[in-house]
Structures are given as structure tokens and as C-alpha cells.
Design a protein around this motif. Structure first.
Motif, PDB file in Angstrom:
ATOM      1  N   GLY A 158      38.810 -15.545 -65.156  1.00 11.93           N
ATOM      2  CA  GLY A 158      38.141 -14.370 -65.077  1.00 11.93           C
ATOM      3  C   GLY A 158      38.028 -13.960 -63.676  1.00 11.93           C
ATOM      4  N   GLY A 159      37.280 -14.702 -62.818  1.00 10.56           N
ATOM      5  CA  GLY A 159      37.031 -14.728 -61.479  1.00 10.56           C
ATOM      6  C   GLY A 159      38.301 -14.587 -60.594  1.00 10.56           C
TER       7      GLY A 159
ATOM      8  N   SER B 182      48.303  -5.842 -64.708  1.00  9.32           N
ATOM      9  CA  SER B 182      48.017  -5.733 -66.244  1.00  9.32           C
ATOM     10  C   SER B 182      48.754  -6.646 -67.025  1.00  9.32           C
ATOM     11  N   PHE B 183      50.020  -6.831 -66.607  1.00 13.83           N
ATOM     12  CA  PHE B 183      50.867  -7.948 -67.400  1.00 13.83           C
ATOM     13  C   PHE B 183      50.333  -9.300 -67.230  1.00 13.83           C
ATOM     14  N   PHE B 184      49.803  -9.712 -65.873  1.00 14.94           N
ATOM     15  CA  PHE B 184      49.048 -10.919 -65.739  1.00 14.94           C
ATOM     16  C   PHE B 184      48.151 -11.107 -66.556  1.00 14.94           C
ATOM     17  N   ILE B 185      47.238 -10.302 -66.614  1.00 15.12           N
ATOM     18  CA  ILE B 185      45.904 -10.067 -67.523  1.00 15.12           C
ATOM     19  C   ILE B 185      46.392 -10.182 -69.019  1.00 15.12           C
ATOM     20  N   LEU B 186      47.249  -9.754 -69.515  1.00 18.36           N
ATOM     21  CA  LEU B 186      47.904  -9.811 -70.877  1.00 18.36           C
ATOM     22  C   LEU B 186      48.300 -11.219 -71.106  1.00 18.36           C
ATOM     23  N   LEU B 187      48.893 -11.821 -70.055  1.00 17.93           N
ATOM     24  CA  LEU B 187      49.420 -13.352 -70.364  1.00 17.93           C
ATOM     25  C   LEU B 187      48.281 -14.159 -70.467  1.00 17.93           C
ATOM     26  N   VAL B 188      47.263 -14.013 -69.503  1.00 16.52           N
ATOM     27  CA  VAL B 188      46.308 -14.910 -69.399  1.00 16.52           C
ATOM     28  C   VAL B 188      45.288 -14.722 -70.694  1.00 16.52           C
ATOM     29  N   SER B 189      45.278 -13.537 -71.209  1.00 19.26           N
ATOM     30  CA  SER B 189      44.423 -13.158 -72.599  1.00 19.26           C
ATOM     31  C   SER B 189      45.229 -13.863 -73.642  1.00 19.26           C
ATOM     32  N   ILE B 190      46.428 -14.002 -73.527  1.00 17.52           N
ATOM     33  CA  ILE B 190      47.244 -14.570 -74.614  1.00 17.52           C
ATOM     34  C   ILE B 190      46.942 -16.075 -74.653  1.00 17.52           C
ATOM     35  N   TRP B 191      47.101 -16.607 -73.324  1.00 20.99           N
ATOM     36  CA  TRP B 191      46.832 -17.959 -73.382  1.00 20.99           C
ATOM     37  C   TRP B 191      45.582 -18.366 -73.701  1.00 20.99           C
TER      38      TRP B 191
END
Length: 135
Positions: free
Chosen positions: A108-109, A84-93
């Protein structure tokens, strides 16, 4: 997504009727949101609101989950936090740099495959418990 995760991992708070812990988590996330917006509004303009909200929801998720783990069941949560932290970072990026749609699809893939890789055992157990004949 993060709010949904917090509802699942924080179920112990509701079962034990320790709802004040939900309020504490909410207030701490709100304070975090206000501080982050204040600190980043000049640099990121309207994007700072989205980023601050995402970080605040992640903090809400962690707090609610940890309160639930303290008073109820100690769930193995490190993988969930990491993904979930990785997804948060990617979303912010993505929000800051606004990559093309192709990069967004690739990211996303990759996130989907990474999640499937880390949670393969859980998917396998779940698929065994589902009665596929009734579907």
C-alpha cells in the motif's frame, strides 16, 4: 476506487447526454464478469467472484473513459490507466496469495508513493489552486 475514477473521467458522456454509452459500458462489463466467473469458479472458488468483479469494473472504467474521450475532451490518460492497472494487479495478487499484514502495508505504501511520483505535477497544481487560508 475504479468506479469513482470512471465517474470522473467519464463526465463527458453525462455532459453530452450520451447516456446509452454508459449502458453499453455496463453491459460489456457485466458480460465480462459472467464469463470470468464461469471460467475461474472451479480454480479459485469464491475468490473468482471478487477478481472477476474487479476486472469488470476496470473494463467499465476504460470503456467509459474512452467513450468520453471520443465525444468530449481528449484527457491525457495513459498514467491513470497504468497506475490503476497496477493497483488492480496488486489487489488480485493480495486476494490470491493472502500475504501477511506487513506485506499489505508495504504494498500500500509503495502504491501510494508510486502514485504520488507519477502525479506530482497534478498534486502541485492542485495545491496551488487551494486557498489554504480559508481552510
Amino acid at each position: 476506487i475504479v468506479y469513482s475514477l470512471s465517474e470522473i473521467t467519464g463526465v463527458g458522456i453525462s455532459l453530452l447526454k450520451k447516456t446509452t454509452l454508459v449502458m453499453v459500458s455496463s453491459v460489456l462489463a457485466l458480460i465480462t464478469n459472467i464469463i470470468l466467473v464461469y471460467l475461474t469458479i472451479d480454480a479459485l472458488a469464491i475468490k473468482s467472484i471478487a477478481i472477476s468483479s474487479a476486472i469488470s469494473f476496470y473494463i467499465y472504467f476504460v470503456l467509459k473513459t474512452e467513450f468520453s474521450r471520443k465525444y468530449w475532451v481528449k484527457l491525457p490518460i495513459i498514467k491513470v490507466y497504468a497506475i490503476s492497472f497496477f493497483i488492480l494487479l496488486v489487489s488480485i495478487w493480495i486476494l490470491i496469495f493472502e500475504p501477511s499484514i506487513l506485506y499489505r502495508i508495504i504494498l500500500g505504501g509503495c502504491m501510494f508513493l508510486l502514485g504520488f511520483y507519477f502525479f506530482y505535477k497534478e498534486f502541485n497544481l492542485l495545491s496551488k489552486k487551494i486557498n489554504w487560508n480559508k481552510l
